[in-house]
Design a protein around this motif. Structure first.
Motif, mmCIF file in Angstrom:
data_model
loop_
_atom_site.group_PDB
_atom_site.id
_atom_site.type_symbol
_atom_site.label_atom_id
_atom_site.label_comp_id
_atom_site.label_asym_id
_atom_site.label_seq_id
_atom_site.Cartn_x
_atom_site.Cartn_y
_atom_site.Cartn_z
ATOM 1 N N GLU A 47 -6.209 -1.720 -37.418
ATOM 2 C CA GLU A 47 -5.456 -1.541 -36.174
ATOM 3 C C GLU A 47 -4.675 -0.227 -36.191
ATOM 4 O O GLU A 47 -4.598 0.476 -35.177
ATOM 5 C CB GLU A 47 -4.499 -2.711 -35.973
ATOM 6 C CG GLU A 47 -5.196 -4.037 -35.669
ATOM 7 C CD GLU A 47 -4.220 -5.188 -35.560
ATOM 8 O OE1 GLU A 47 -3.011 -4.947 -35.661
ATOM 9 O OE2 GLU A 47 -4.680 -6.330 -35.372
ATOM 10 N N ALA A 48 -4.103 0.090 -37.354
ATOM 11 C CA ALA A 48 -3.343 1.328 -37.478
ATOM 12 C C ALA A 48 -4.255 2.548 -37.292
ATOM 13 O O ALA A 48 -3.872 3.535 -36.662
ATOM 14 C CB ALA A 48 -2.653 1.388 -38.837
ATOM 15 N N LYS A 49 -5.463 2.447 -37.841
ATOM 16 C CA LYS A 49 -6.416 3.556 -37.699
ATOM 17 C C LYS A 49 -6.805 3.741 -36.245
ATOM 18 O O LYS A 49 -6.899 4.879 -35.743
ATOM 19 C CB LYS A 49 -7.652 3.282 -38.550
ATOM 20 C CG LYS A 49 -8.661 4.415 -38.531
ATOM 21 C CD LYS A 49 -9.831 4.116 -39.467
ATOM 22 C CE LYS A 49 -10.814 5.276 -39.464
ATOM 23 N NZ LYS A 49 -11.961 5.017 -40.394
ATOM 24 N N ALA A 50 -7.033 2.622 -35.535
ATOM 25 C CA ALA A 50 -7.404 2.690 -34.123
ATOM 26 C C ALA A 50 -6.281 3.284 -33.284
ATOM 27 O O ALA A 50 -6.524 3.939 -32.264
ATOM 28 C CB ALA A 50 -7.768 1.301 -33.606
ATOM 29 N N ALA A 51 -5.036 3.051 -33.715
ATOM 30 C CA ALA A 51 -3.877 3.557 -32.988
ATOM 31 C C ALA A 51 -3.464 4.946 -33.462
ATOM 32 O O ALA A 51 -2.417 5.469 -33.054
ATOM 33 C CB ALA A 51 -2.712 2.586 -33.150
ATOM 34 N N ASN A 52 -4.294 5.518 -34.364
ATOM 35 C CA ASN A 52 -4.001 6.845 -34.905
ATOM 36 C C ASN A 52 -2.660 6.871 -35.643
ATOM 37 O O ASN A 52 -1.931 7.849 -35.589
ATOM 38 C CB ASN A 52 -4.016 7.918 -33.801
ATOM 39 C CG ASN A 52 -4.176 9.324 -34.359
ATOM 40 O OD1 ASN A 52 -4.769 9.497 -35.433
ATOM 41 N ND2 ASN A 52 -3.660 10.322 -33.657
ATOM 42 N N ARG A 53 -2.349 5.764 -36.326
ATOM 43 C CA ARG A 53 -1.129 5.696 -37.139
ATOM 44 C C ARG A 53 -1.519 5.810 -38.605
ATOM 45 O O ARG A 53 -1.678 4.828 -39.322
ATOM 46 C CB ARG A 53 -0.387 4.389 -36.886
ATOM 47 C CG ARG A 53 0.285 4.299 -35.525
ATOM 48 C CD ARG A 53 1.424 5.321 -35.400
ATOM 49 N NE ARG A 53 2.388 5.178 -36.455
ATOM 50 C CZ ARG A 53 3.431 4.335 -36.410
ATOM 51 N NH1 ARG A 53 3.602 3.572 -35.340
ATOM 52 N NH2 ARG A 53 4.298 4.285 -37.402
#
Length: 213
Positions: A120-126
């Motif tokens: 999820e963090a990767k998808a949110a560019n976090r």
């Protein structure tokens, strides 16, 4: 007769004055006894969930916690504290954690949650959150590696033998995966009390039943 009654009453009064009334709780306190136990307080032993036999992996987790605190290793601290919290919470239920296999199941659950969070963090560019969860996954894998399980090869060989035996007993009828697992894990069964991952055993059983499909 009247004088005799008077004499008895006076004697009783004198005895009462010499021995003042003390409530049971106060008397126990003076004797340094617990009102719930006839042992002296100083000899009583306090029991907690950690007094019971704990899994070997838990001892490592607690030891690593001290090291991680000194090193200020946040990802490791997050994992270790989460595991200790899960263990303590389970100790208050009817299903306390008693084995490394049960702790391994918790580690797998924690890993799945961290992998989902990293995705999820990767998808949110976090990238910061992704990196945090990946570091936690690394710690989880390290702890999981401490649990020595029955090798997959041995599991496959054992499952094959049990499966063949059940097929012969069934005289050509279909053998269900649940029956195979029951035979493997029952009291006195080949995997009863042994360090096996039940999920892995189930996977191998299904693979052998379906011809590896």
């Amino acid at each position: 007769m009247a004088s005799l009654r008077t004499g008895v009453a006076q004697t009783a009064l004198r005895e009462t004055r010499r021995t003042p009334y003390v409530c049971p709780q106060c008397e126990l306190r003076q004797m340094r006894l617990s009102p719930f136990n006839d042992l002296p307080r100083r000899k009583q032993i306090r029991y907690s969930s950690t007094d019971a036999a704990a899994p070997p992996l838990l001892a490592k987790i607690k030891g690593d916690l001290k090291t991680a605190m000194r090193a200020k290793d946040t990802p490791r601290l997050n994992v270790l504290r989460a595991m200790i919290t899960e263990y303590n919470n389970a100790s208050k239920t009817n299903t306390p954690i008693k084995t490394d296999i049960q702790l391994l199941a918790l580690l797998k659950k924690k890993k799945a949650a961290s992998e989902a969070a990293a995705s999820e963090a990767k998808a949110a560019n976090r990238q910061d959150l992704e990196e945090k969860n990946m570091q936690e996954i690394k710690v989880i894998d390290e702890l999981a590696g401490e649990v020595k399980l029955v090798p997959d090869q041995e599991i496959q060989e054992t499952v094959s033998k049990v499966l063949e035996s059940l097929k012969q007993a069934a005289s050509g009828a279909d053998v269900k995966a649940g029956n195979v697992l029951k035979e493997l894990l029952k009291a006195g069964g080949p995997f009863n009390g042994r360090p096996v991952d039940n999920a892995q055993v189930s996977k191998i059983v299904n693979q052998l039943l379906t011809g590896g499909k």
